[in-house]
Write a protein that holds these residues in place. Structure first.
Motif, PDB file in Angstrom:
ATOM      1  N   THR A   1       0.839  -1.199   0.000  1.00  0.00           N
ATOM      2  CA  THR A   1       0.000   0.000   0.000  1.00  0.00           C
ATOM      3  C   THR A   1       0.877   1.254   0.000  1.00  0.00           C
ATOM      4  OG1 THR A   1      -1.759  -1.134   1.196  1.00  0.00           O
ATOM      5  CG2 THR A   1      -1.735   1.272   1.326  1.00  0.00           C
ATOM      6  N   VAL A   2       0.469   2.265  -0.767  1.00  0.00           N
ATOM      7  CA  VAL A   2       1.127   3.571  -0.741  1.00  0.00           C
ATOM      8  C   VAL A   2       0.177   4.560  -0.071  1.00  0.00           C
ATOM      9  CG1 VAL A   2       2.050   5.461  -2.132  1.00  0.00           C
ATOM     10  CG2 VAL A   2       2.557   3.091  -2.750  1.00  0.00           C
ATOM     11  N   LEU A   3       0.734   5.392   0.798  1.00  0.00           N
ATOM     12  CA  LEU A   3      -0.065   6.316   1.593  1.00  0.00           C
ATOM     13  C   LEU A   3      -0.048   7.719   0.997  1.00  0.00           C
ATOM     14  CD1 LEU A   3       1.081   5.193   5.154  1.00  0.00           C
ATOM     15  CD2 LEU A   3      -0.977   4.486   3.904  1.00  0.00           C
ATOM     16  N   VAL A   4      -1.240   8.268   0.783  1.00  0.00           N
ATOM     17  CA  VAL A   4      -1.367   9.669   0.375  1.00  0.00           C
ATOM     18  C   VAL A   4      -1.156  10.517   1.625  1.00  0.00           C
ATOM     19  CG1 VAL A   4      -2.901  11.414  -0.591  1.00  0.00           C
ATOM     20  CG2 VAL A   4      -2.984   9.062  -1.461  1.00  0.00           C
ATOM     21  N   PRO A   5      -0.179  11.420   1.624  1.00  0.00           N
ATOM     22  CA  PRO A   5       0.122  12.168   2.847  1.00  0.00           C
ATOM     23  C   PRO A   5      -1.060  13.020   3.317  1.00  0.00           C
ATOM     24  CG  PRO A   5       1.888  12.408   1.240  1.00  0.00           C
ATOM     25  CD  PRO A   5       0.747  11.756   0.526  1.00  0.00           C
ATOM     26  N   ARG A   6      -1.105  13.278   4.606  1.00  0.00           N
ATOM     27  CA  ARG A   6      -2.120  14.169   5.147  1.00  0.00           C
ATOM     28  C   ARG A   6      -1.958  15.562   4.541  1.00  0.00           C
ATOM     29  NH1 ARG A   6      -1.990  12.286  11.577  1.00  0.00           N
ATOM     30  NH2 ARG A   6      -2.435  10.090  11.126  1.00  0.00           N
ATOM     31  N   ARG A   7      -3.062  16.162   4.189  1.00  0.00           N
ATOM     32  CA  ARG A   7      -3.133  17.498   3.578  1.00  0.00           C
ATOM     33  C   ARG A   7      -2.552  17.519   2.158  1.00  0.00           C
ATOM     34  NH1 ARG A   7      -2.171  17.796   8.775  1.00  0.00           N
ATOM     35  NH2 ARG A   7       0.087  17.711   8.526  1.00  0.00           N
ATOM     36  N   SER A   8      -2.344  16.354   1.586  1.00  0.00           N
ATOM     37  CA  SER A   8      -1.855  16.306   0.209  1.00  0.00           C
ATOM     38  C   SER A   8      -2.982  16.586  -0.777  1.00  0.00           C
ATOM     39  CB  SER A   8      -1.264  14.934  -0.106  1.00  0.00           C
ATOM     40  OG  SER A   8      -1.046  14.777  -1.498  1.00  0.00           O
ATOM     41  N   VAL A   9      -2.699  17.397  -1.781  1.00  0.00           N
ATOM     42  CA  VAL A   9      -3.639  17.624  -2.878  1.00  0.00           C
ATOM     43  C   VAL A   9      -3.015  17.337  -4.238  1.00  0.00           C
ATOM     44  CG1 VAL A   9      -5.024  19.323  -1.621  1.00  0.00           C
ATOM     45  CG2 VAL A   9      -3.039  20.095  -2.933  1.00  0.00           C
ATOM     46  N   LYS A  10      -1.697  16.998  -4.257  1.00  0.00           N
ATOM     47  CA  LYS A  10      -1.012  16.832  -5.539  1.00  0.00           C
ATOM     48  C   LYS A  10      -0.057  15.641  -5.507  1.00  0.00           C
ATOM     49  CE  LYS A  10      -1.427  21.683  -6.929  1.00  0.00           C
ATOM     50  NZ  LYS A  10      -0.725  22.903  -7.392  1.00  0.00           N
ATOM     51  N   THR A  11      -0.548  14.486  -5.064  1.00  0.00           N
ATOM     52  CA  THR A  11       0.273  13.273  -5.095  1.00  0.00           C
ATOM     53  C   THR A  11       0.305  12.730  -6.522  1.00  0.00           C
ATOM     54  OG1 THR A  11      -0.162  12.711  -2.782  1.00  0.00           O
ATOM     55  CG2 THR A  11       0.488  10.912  -4.235  1.00  0.00           C
ATOM     56  N   ASP A  12       1.500  12.475  -7.031  1.00  0.00           N
ATOM     57  CA  ASP A  12       1.719  12.162  -8.442  1.00  0.00           C
ATOM     58  C   ASP A  12       2.477  10.847  -8.579  1.00  0.00           C
ATOM     59  OD1 ASP A  12       1.713  12.535 -11.203  1.00  0.00           O
ATOM     60  OD2 ASP A  12       2.741  14.470 -11.130  1.00  0.00           O
ATOM     61  N   TRP A  13       2.417  10.293  -9.777  1.00  0.00           N
ATOM     62  CA  TRP A  13       3.069   9.014 -10.096  1.00  0.00           C
ATOM     63  C   TRP A  13       4.280   9.239 -10.985  1.00  0.00           C
ATOM     64  CZ3 TRP A  13      -1.885  10.357 -11.884  1.00  0.00           C
ATOM     65  CH2 TRP A  13      -1.957  10.745 -13.230  1.00  0.00           C
ATOM     66  N   GLU A  14       5.266   8.342 -10.917  1.00  0.00           N
ATOM     67  CA  GLU A  14       6.441   8.404 -11.800  1.00  0.00           C
ATOM     68  C   GLU A  14       7.067   7.006 -11.891  1.00  0.00           C
ATOM     69  OE1 GLU A  14       9.412  11.431 -11.317  1.00  0.00           O
ATOM     70  OE2 GLU A  14       8.062  12.752 -10.208  1.00  0.00           O
ATOM     71  N   VAL A  15       6.957   6.345 -13.023  1.00  0.00           N
ATOM     72  CA  VAL A  15       7.667   5.091 -13.229  1.00  0.00           C
ATOM     73  C   VAL A  15       9.120   5.404 -13.565  1.00  0.00           C
ATOM     74  CG1 VAL A  15       6.933   4.973 -15.669  1.00  0.00           C
ATOM     75  CG2 VAL A  15       7.758   2.916 -14.510  1.00  0.00           C
ATOM     76  N   GLU A  16      10.050   4.667 -12.941  1.00  0.00           N
ATOM     77  CA  GLU A  16      11.470   4.957 -13.150  1.00  0.00           C
ATOM     78  C   GLU A  16      12.295   3.670 -13.197  1.00  0.00           C
ATOM     79  OE1 GLU A  16      13.289   8.102 -11.123  1.00  0.00           O
ATOM     80  OE2 GLU A  16      11.495   9.382 -11.142  1.00  0.00           O
ATOM     81  N   LEU A  17      13.365   3.720 -13.978  1.00  0.00           N
ATOM     82  CA  LEU A  17      14.372   2.668 -13.964  1.00  0.00           C
ATOM     83  C   LEU A  17      15.309   2.916 -12.790  1.00  0.00           C
ATOM     84  CD1 LEU A  17      15.933   0.287 -15.290  1.00  0.00           C
ATOM     85  CD2 LEU A  17      17.206   2.017 -16.587  1.00  0.00           C
ATOM     86  N   ALA A  18      15.417   1.924 -11.903  1.00  0.00           N
ATOM     87  CA  ALA A  18      16.345   2.012 -10.780  1.00  0.00           C
ATOM     88  C   ALA A  18      17.615   1.240 -11.107  1.00  0.00           C
ATOM     89  CB  ALA A  18      15.705   1.447  -9.511  1.00  0.00           C
ATOM     90  N   VAL A  19      18.741   1.853 -10.809  1.00  0.00           N
ATOM     91  CA  VAL A  19      20.053   1.237 -10.983  1.00  0.00           C
ATOM     92  C   VAL A  19      20.574   0.864  -9.599  1.00  0.00           C
ATOM     93  CG1 VAL A  19      22.425   1.625 -11.756  1.00  0.00           C
ATOM     94  CG2 VAL A  19      20.516   2.596 -13.049  1.00  0.00           C
ATOM     95  N   VAL A  20      20.988  -0.368  -9.426  1.00  0.00           N
ATOM     96  CA  VAL A  20      21.518  -0.829  -8.138  1.00  0.00           C
ATOM     97  C   VAL A  20      23.028  -1.017  -8.274  1.00  0.00           C
ATOM     98  CG1 VAL A  20      21.391  -2.564  -6.328  1.00  0.00           C
ATOM     99  CG2 VAL A  20      19.327  -1.947  -7.609  1.00  0.00           C
ATOM    100  N   ILE A  21      23.773  -0.374  -7.389  1.00  0.00           N
ATOM    101  CA  ILE A  21      25.231  -0.391  -7.457  1.00  0.00           C
ATOM    102  C   ILE A  21      25.774  -1.699  -6.873  1.00  0.00           C
ATOM    103  CG2 ILE A  21      27.340   0.786  -6.688  1.00  0.00           C
ATOM    104  CD1 ILE A  21      25.665   2.334  -8.767  1.00  0.00           C
ATOM    105  N   GLY A  22      26.815  -2.239  -7.519  1.00  0.00           N
ATOM    106  CA  GLY A  22      27.401  -3.494  -7.074  1.00  0.00           C
ATOM    107  C   GLY A  22      28.852  -3.413  -6.645  1.00  0.00           C
ATOM    108  N   ARG A  23      29.513  -2.303  -6.991  1.00  0.00           N
ATOM    109  CA  ARG A  23      30.909  -2.110  -6.588  1.00  0.00           C
ATOM    110  C   ARG A  23      31.074  -0.667  -6.132  1.00  0.00           C
ATOM    111  NH1 ARG A  23      34.174  -3.271 -11.842  1.00  0.00           N
ATOM    112  NH2 ARG A  23      35.869  -2.494 -10.513  1.00  0.00           N
ATOM    113  N   THR A  24      31.936  -0.444  -5.151  1.00  0.00           N
ATOM    114  CA  THR A  24      32.176   0.920  -4.667  1.00  0.00           C
ATOM    115  C   THR A  24      32.675   1.782  -5.813  1.00  0.00           C
ATOM    116  OG1 THR A  24      32.651   0.128  -2.446  1.00  0.00           O
ATOM    117  CG2 THR A  24      33.460   2.319  -3.020  1.00  0.00           C
ATOM    118  N   ALA A  25      32.007   2.914  -6.008  1.00  0.00           N
ATOM    119  CA  ALA A  25      32.284   3.782  -7.160  1.00  0.00           C
ATOM    120  C   ALA A  25      32.641   5.183  -6.686  1.00  0.00           C
ATOM    121  CB  ALA A  25      31.061   3.829  -8.075  1.00  0.00           C
ATOM    122  N   ARG A  26      33.811   5.630  -7.079  1.00  0.00           N
ATOM    123  CA  ARG A  26      34.204   7.012  -6.798  1.00  0.00           C
ATOM    124  C   ARG A  26      35.041   7.517  -7.958  1.00  0.00           C
ATOM    125  NH1 ARG A  26      36.916   4.052  -2.829  1.00  0.00           N
ATOM    126  NH2 ARG A  26      35.684   4.926  -1.130  1.00  0.00           N
TER     127      ARG A  26
END
Length: 285
Positions: free
Chosen positions: A114-139
């Motif tokens: 379940t996703v919760l609509v925040p209290r007093r929210s009037v503009k909760t929006d959706w966004e599908v996104e590609l998530a990248v998961v890191i596997g090695r320390t990167a600097r």
């Protein structure tokens, strides 16, 4: 491989979805799917060997909750305005450099929670996104090839946003991005060897059965490799960290008035090609 975590919230166990679609128990091979595992080539090799040998017991998926596919996420780095079509629909100039903001790791929930609509929210929006998961320390990575070599895999993320909190209340975007349950993740972590080109993935999102977003990662202003390289110039990325890489056109904010922002009772479904599908019912916080 398609790695996932199943069970009640806070007590998930590691699992694998095999090529035939059977859920397999990994708890006898590794303790969890997390940063240390993703950085451990030997442990990943044991998973592959056990799967190939048919040694992993099947799990009954009936009624089994799917949790976030990565445990103990350190940080979630988000990239704003990273699709040409999304920038056009919001009337924004394409940024000269990636726009970076953060989501707290405690915003992450399972892909069907379940996703919760925040209290007093009037503009909760959706966004599908590609998530990248890191596997090695990167600097301070220097090239696209080096950046992609530090990626463990990819997942579906829902970057739920409250636009009034984000844009109209002053300060940074963080107020509209860090509300409780605002980052469903999963169902799977798909290892990078199964995603040969992260710039050739379709993304779709439906609200109450109506298709709202229908895009492709080819529209990204800054591709995955450049995002990882760029972010590594400003902070260290650790195994298990997540980067949400932006959303294509079709968000509520980009529609004409009255904009169809989300309310309790709405159902959002989203998917990315090869990475699985999510479904969330929205309720009041």
């Amino acid at each position: 491989m398609k790695l996932l975590r199943v069970g009640t919230a806070g007590a998930e166990r590691p699992a694998l979805l095999d090529a035939e679609g059977t859920l397999r128990d990994l708890s006898g091979v590794v303790p969890d799917i997390d940063g240390p595992l993703l950085a451990d080539d030997a442990a990943l090799g044991r998973i592959r060997a056990a799967a190939d040998a048919g040694e992993l017991p099947a799990l009954d998926a009936t009624g089994l909750r799917v949790g976030p596919p990565v445990a103990r996420i350190g940080k979630i780095v988000c990239i704003g305005l990273n699709y040409h079509d999304h920038a056009r629909e919001t009337g924004a100039e394409p940024p000269a450099e990636p726009v970076i903001f953060f989501k707290a790791a405690d915003t992450v929930v399972g892909p069907h929670d379940t996703v919760l609509v925040p209290r007093r929210s009037v503009k909760t929006d959706w966004e599908v996104e590609l998530a990248v998961v890191i596997g090695r320390t990167a600097r301070y990575l220097e090239s696209a090839e080096e950046a992609l070599a530090h990626v463990a895999g990819y997942a579906v993320a829902h970057d739920v946003s409250e636009r009034e909190f984000q844009i109209e209340r002053g300060g940074t975007w963080d107020k509209g991005k860090n509300c409780e349950t605002f980052n469903p993740l999963g169902p799977w972590l798909v290892t990078s060897d199964e995603v040969p080109d992260p710039q050739n993935l379709s993304l779709k999102l439906w609200v109450n059965g109506e298709l709202k977003q229908d895009g492709t990662t080819a529209e990204q202003i800054f591709p995955v490799a450049e995002v990882v390289r760029y972010v590594s110039q400003f902070m260290t990325l650790y195994p298990g960290d997540v980067i949400n890489t932006g959303t294509p056109a079709g968000v509520a904010m980009g529609e004409p008035e009255p904009k169809p922002f989300l309310r309790a009772g709405d159902v959002v479904e989203l998917e990315i090609e090869g990475l699985g599908r999510q479904r969330q019912e929205f309720k009041d916080a």
